[in-house]
Scaffold this active site. Structure first.
Site, mmCIF file in Angstrom:
data_model
loop_
_atom_site.group_PDB
_atom_site.id
_atom_site.type_symbol
_atom_site.label_atom_id
_atom_site.label_comp_id
_atom_site.label_asym_id
_atom_site.label_seq_id
_atom_site.Cartn_x
_atom_site.Cartn_y
_atom_site.Cartn_z
ATOM 1 N N ARG A 163 0.824 -1.212 0.000
ATOM 2 C CA ARG A 163 0.000 0.000 0.000
ATOM 3 C C ARG A 163 0.861 1.266 0.000
ATOM 4 N NH1 ARG A 163 -2.267 -3.867 -0.720
ATOM 5 N NH2 ARG A 163 -4.256 -4.629 0.077
ATOM 6 N N SER A 239 -11.478 -0.662 3.161
ATOM 7 C CA SER A 239 -10.576 -0.981 4.271
ATOM 8 C C SER A 239 -9.958 0.301 4.818
ATOM 9 C CB SER A 239 -9.474 -1.929 3.801
ATOM 10 O OG SER A 239 -10.022 -3.141 3.339
ATOM 11 N N GLU A 334 -5.067 3.261 6.277
ATOM 12 C CA GLU A 334 -4.792 3.203 4.850
ATOM 13 C C GLU A 334 -5.378 4.444 4.191
ATOM 14 O OE1 GLU A 334 -5.944 0.324 1.081
ATOM 15 O OE2 GLU A 334 -5.814 -0.550 3.080
#
Length: 338
Positions: A163, A239, A334
């Site tokens: 990520r 998420s 995130e």
């Protein structure tokens, strides 16, 4: 080109936060973008968004927000076994994935139904079901905000990790992605590195050797729709937290206390599902004011109606605190806070 002052960003973030910016601009080409960057009268700071599926506006943005409408999918290299595609940053990601399968180009099927646009895929290094964008990216075209100059970043220059990319960290806010070059295969090879996908195939009585890329996509789309809220109905960013990676030593300590803990071995350590940690501290399905944790997936924070960015942030901070207290693991969002 679309340009408007005091613009509501309600339709440009999947959390459904009604923040405003001083100036909002949509452009349709690299030339228009470079022209805009020469305008010294634009309110500063400058910030670029995609679909807003990985953003949390915690307050109004006192500057200019850009959004790309650069579209197009072009085959720039047609090899025997693969193709190299040049894709506009403004293309809808999932529509692009569907398009690749229609033309017999394989690799992205495990990344189906991830919200957002193609440009963001290269910035966030999106991933799901055992696949990450970096596995298929060959290079990235971008424009420097300070100079308006175009540059090609080879994959090796993008510093891709879980990520993460150079655009998200070292060069954050310095470049705008205009096109992404994807190398895809002409022969389908199923990616079953994600155990849950294997189990899903088994439960449906599908043999690995006979499964098509379209079937893999359809299964992933169905699973994601069953466990994740539709942002058009319930505001969320998918998420919210990254899955933490802990050392082998720490993992063994956790395993001795929690024998049922799910995990994934990584080259850099052991990945623990953040959703499991959140569920263990009792937050799954719970609410804090107008913000909550989605009952079907603890990794997802939701806007229950009228929540502000600060409401979501407060819930996030509370969850981080509770997981830290019980597991001595610090969860990291995130989602980008703006």
């Amino acid at each position: 080109m679309f340009k408007q002052q005091n613009y509501s960003l309600l339709k440009h973030n999947t959390f459904g936060i009604d923040a405003h910016c001083r100036m909002f601009i949509e452009y349709n080409s690299v030339e228009e973008l470079c022209e805009l960057l020469c305008d010294t009268n634009l309110p500063k700071p400058l910030f670029h968004i995609g679909e807003g599926s990985n953003l949390l506006f915690t307050k109004d943005f006192d500057g200019t927000i850009f959004h790309s409408c650069i579209l197009g999918k072009e085959i720039v290299e047609d090899a025997v076994d693969s193709v190299l595609l040049k894709v506009g940053a403004g293309e809808d990601w999932d529509n692009f994935v569907d398009w690749t399968l229609n033309y017999g180009f394989y690799g992205l099927e495990n990344l189906s139904l991830i919200p957002g646009e193609v440009g963001a895929s290269a910035v966030q290094n999106i991933g799901a079901y055992g696949a990450e964008a970096e596995q298929y990216i060959e290079k990235v075209a971008a424009v420097c905000l300070a100079t308006g100059e175009s540059r090609i970043f080879l994959k090796e220059e993008c510093d891709y990790a879980y990520r993460s990319s150079i655009f998200k960290h070292a060069l954050r806010g310095q470049y705008i992605v205009t096109h992404v070059y994807y190398r895809l295969q002409k022969t389908f090879q199923i990616n079953l590195t994600y155990a849950a996908l294997c189990r899903e195939l088994e439960s449906r009585g599908l043999a690995e050797a006979n499964v098509t890329a379209r079937e893999v996509r359809n299964i992933i789309v169905e699973v994601r729709r069953n466990k994740l809220p539709d942002p058009k109905e319930i505001g969320s960013a998918g998420s919210f937290f990254m899955n933490p990676i802990v050392s082998e030593k720490m993992f063994q300590e956790l395993l001795s206390i929690y024998p049922e803990i799910p995990y994934y071995k990584m080259p850099t350590g052991v990945k623990i599902p953040a959703g499991w940690l959140i569920q263990q501290v009792g937050w799954k399905g719970k609410t804090l004011g107008r913000a909550g944790v989605y009952p079907k997936q603890a990794l997802v924070l939701v806007n229950l109606g009228g929540a502000s960015g600060e409401d979501i942030m407060s819930l996030s901070n509370k969850i981080i605190h509770d997981v830290q207290q019980q597991f001595e693991i610090e969860l990291k969002p995130e989602v980008n806070f703006i």
